[in-house]
Design a protein around this motif. Structure first.
Motif, PDB file in Angstrom:
ATOM      1  N   THR A   1       0.844  -1.190   0.000  1.00 13.82           N
ATOM      2  CA  THR A   1       0.000   0.000   0.000  1.00 13.82           C
ATOM      3  C   THR A   1       0.879   1.238   0.000  1.00 13.82           C
ATOM      4  O   THR A   1       1.957   1.247   0.607  1.00 13.82           O
ATOM      5  N   LEU A   2       0.402   2.299  -0.674  1.00  9.51           N
ATOM      6  CA  LEU A   2       1.127   3.560  -0.780  1.00  9.51           C
ATOM      7  C   LEU A   2       0.257   4.699  -0.260  1.00  9.51           C
ATOM      8  O   LEU A   2      -0.887   4.861  -0.682  1.00  9.51           O
ATOM      9  N   TRP A   3       0.811   5.481   0.693  1.00 10.40           N
ATOM     10  CA  TRP A   3       0.135   6.651   1.242  1.00 10.40           C
ATOM     11  C   TRP A   3       1.005   7.890   1.039  1.00 10.40           C
ATOM     12  O   TRP A   3       2.209   7.787   0.844  1.00 10.40           O
ATOM     13  N   GLN A   4       0.388   9.067   1.146  1.00 10.96           N
ATOM     14  CA  GLN A   4       1.138  10.321   1.169  1.00 10.96           C
ATOM     15  C   GLN A   4       1.489  10.656   2.606  1.00 10.96           C
ATOM     16  O   GLN A   4       0.667  10.515   3.509  1.00 10.96           O
ATOM     17  N   GLY A   5       2.749  11.111   2.813  1.00 12.36           N
ATOM     18  CA  GLY A   5       3.210  11.528   4.127  1.00 12.36           C
ATOM     19  C   GLY A   5       4.076  10.496   4.820  1.00 12.36           C
ATOM     20  O   GLY A   5       4.142   9.327   4.407  1.00 12.36           O
ATOM     21  N   TRP A   6       4.786  10.947   5.860  1.00 12.40           N
ATOM     22  CA  TRP A   6       5.533  10.075   6.766  1.00 12.40           C
ATOM     23  C   TRP A   6       4.907  10.192   8.146  1.00 12.40           C
ATOM     24  O   TRP A   6       4.500  11.283   8.554  1.00 12.40           O
ATOM     25  N   ASP A   7       4.858   9.095   8.890  1.00 11.87           N
ATOM     26  CA  ASP A   7       4.344   9.140  10.257  1.00 11.87           C
ATOM     27  C   ASP A   7       5.488   8.905  11.233  1.00 11.87           C
ATOM     28  O   ASP A   7       6.002   7.794  11.343  1.00 11.87           O
TER      29      ASP A   7
ATOM     30  N   GLY B   1      -2.762   4.325  -3.351  1.00 13.69           N
ATOM     31  CA  GLY B   1      -3.146   3.105  -4.049  1.00 13.69           C
ATOM     32  C   GLY B   1      -2.588   1.880  -3.349  1.00 13.69           C
ATOM     33  O   GLY B   1      -1.764   1.987  -2.432  1.00 13.69           O
ATOM     34  N   TYR B   2      -3.060   0.713  -3.771  1.00 12.24           N
ATOM     35  CA  TYR B   2      -2.551  -0.529  -3.188  1.00 12.24           C
ATOM     36  C   TYR B   2      -2.694  -1.663  -4.189  1.00 12.24           C
ATOM     37  O   TYR B   2      -3.454  -1.575  -5.155  1.00 12.24           O
ATOM     38  N   VAL B   3      -1.922  -2.740  -3.956  1.00 19.60           N
ATOM     39  CA  VAL B   3      -1.986  -3.946  -4.777  1.00 19.60           C
ATOM     40  C   VAL B   3      -2.308  -5.119  -3.862  1.00 19.60           C
ATOM     41  O   VAL B   3      -1.539  -5.435  -2.951  1.00 19.60           O
ATOM     42  N   GLU B   4      -3.446  -5.745  -4.089  1.00 19.04           N
ATOM     43  CA  GLU B   4      -3.869  -6.921  -3.329  1.00 19.04           C
ATOM     44  C   GLU B   4      -3.585  -8.159  -4.162  1.00 19.04           C
ATOM     45  O   GLU B   4      -4.024  -8.262  -5.310  1.00 19.04           O
ATOM     46  N   ASN B   5      -2.844  -9.112  -3.598  1.00 23.34           N
ATOM     47  CA  ASN B   5      -2.375 -10.245  -4.389  1.00 23.34           C
ATOM     48  C   ASN B   5      -2.290 -11.495  -3.523  1.00 23.34           C
ATOM     49  O   ASN B   5      -1.611 -11.504  -2.503  1.00 23.34           O
ATOM     50  N   SER B   6      -2.978 -12.552  -3.935  1.00 29.79           N
ATOM     51  CA  SER B   6      -2.916 -13.822  -3.208  1.00 29.79           C
ATOM     52  C   SER B   6      -2.582 -14.991  -4.128  1.00 29.79           C
ATOM     53  O   SER B   6      -2.673 -16.145  -3.707  1.00 29.79           O
ATOM     54  N   THR B   7      -2.148 -14.684  -5.374  1.00 31.77           N
ATOM     55  CA  THR B   7      -1.866 -15.761  -6.329  1.00 31.77           C
ATOM     56  C   THR B   7      -0.550 -15.597  -7.083  1.00 31.77           C
ATOM     57  O   THR B   7       0.030 -16.595  -7.522  1.00 31.77           O
ATOM     58  N   GLU B   8      -0.054 -14.365  -7.254  1.00 30.01           N
ATOM     59  CA  GLU B   8       1.108 -14.121  -8.112  1.00 30.01           C
ATOM     60  C   GLU B   8       2.387 -13.981  -7.286  1.00 30.01           C
ATOM     61  O   GLU B   8       2.357 -13.622  -6.109  1.00 30.01           O
TER      62      GLU B   8
END
Length: 222
Positions: free
Chosen positions: A120-126, A152-159
């Motif tokens: 997952t990709l977010w804006q900012g640093w915590d 955005g994000y990439v959900e993947n359980s097969t590749e």
């Protein structure tokens, strides 16, 4: 025959103007908040990949755990590898994450058959306050207030690999690198590689080409 010399010069100028080196450091930018494993700095024309060291590894349910916790879209913070990304110029960023059997562990190399790269990709640093054992992988994180936008994000359980390409402004970004593995208990952390590559974002590239070919600011003669 058409003369392509001005166009070639445009591309040369574009490459020269975006020659910032990309760097990656196994470190946290500051205490508090998310415990980052990696700091990445990259301009508009660079590429860098995580090295084969122990922190290039994640837990099997680090990105989404529906087997142990039974909660969809919940990742485990401390088994995820977090990246503090600084983009020094506006650019098109591509992130590729895949299996890596070459990451060393105390008991030797481990197979990565149960690593299904997801991130997952977010804006900012915590870097303020404290963290939590879990995080939301597809939205804003309540305890990480400095992450201001889900990119955005990439959900993947097969590749065996996962990829995301986005156009971003210069700034600070956070990436959670993890795995959405099967419901198999007792699996150890598994090695990954993550590659970060940038190219100039389209409007910047077009302006550079126009300037080099003399099209920018040219007046039409009568």
């Amino acid at each position: 025959m058409k003369n392509n010399t001005p166009l070639a010069a445009a591309f040369a100028l574009l490459a020269a103007s975006s020659s910032y080196a990309a760097t990656i450091v196994n470190a946290d930018p500051a205490a508090g908040g998310i415990g980052y494993a990696w700091m990445v700095a990259i301009g508009a024309n660079g590429s860098v990949t995580t090295p084969n060291v122990g922190d290039s590894s994640v837990g099997v349910w680090s990105w989404n755990d529906t087997a142990f916790a039974g909660a969809d879209n919940m990742g485990w913070t401390h088994t995820t590898s977090w990246v503090a990304l600084e983009l020094t110029e506006a650019a098109t960023l591509t992130i590729v994450m895949g299996r890596n059997d070459s990451v060393p562990f105390l008991d030797g190399f481990r197979p990565t058959d149960n690593l299904f790269p997801s991130f997952t990709l977010w804006q900012g640093w915590d870097n303020s306050g404290s963290d939590n054992h879990t995080y939301l992988n597809n939205g804003l994180i309540g305890w990480a207030e400095e992450l201001t936008e889900l990119i955005g994000y990439v959900e993947n359980s097969t590749e065996t690999t996962a990829e995301l390409t986005v156009v971003l402004e210069a700034g600070l970004y956070t990436i959670a690198l993890g795995s959405q593995g099967p419901a198999v208990g007792g699996l150890p952390r598994q090695g990954f590689y993550a590659a970060f590559t940038t190219v100039p974002e389209p409007s910047t590239a077009l302006l550079a080409m126009m300037a080099a070919t003399g099209l920018l600011g040219r007046r039409r003669g009568r």
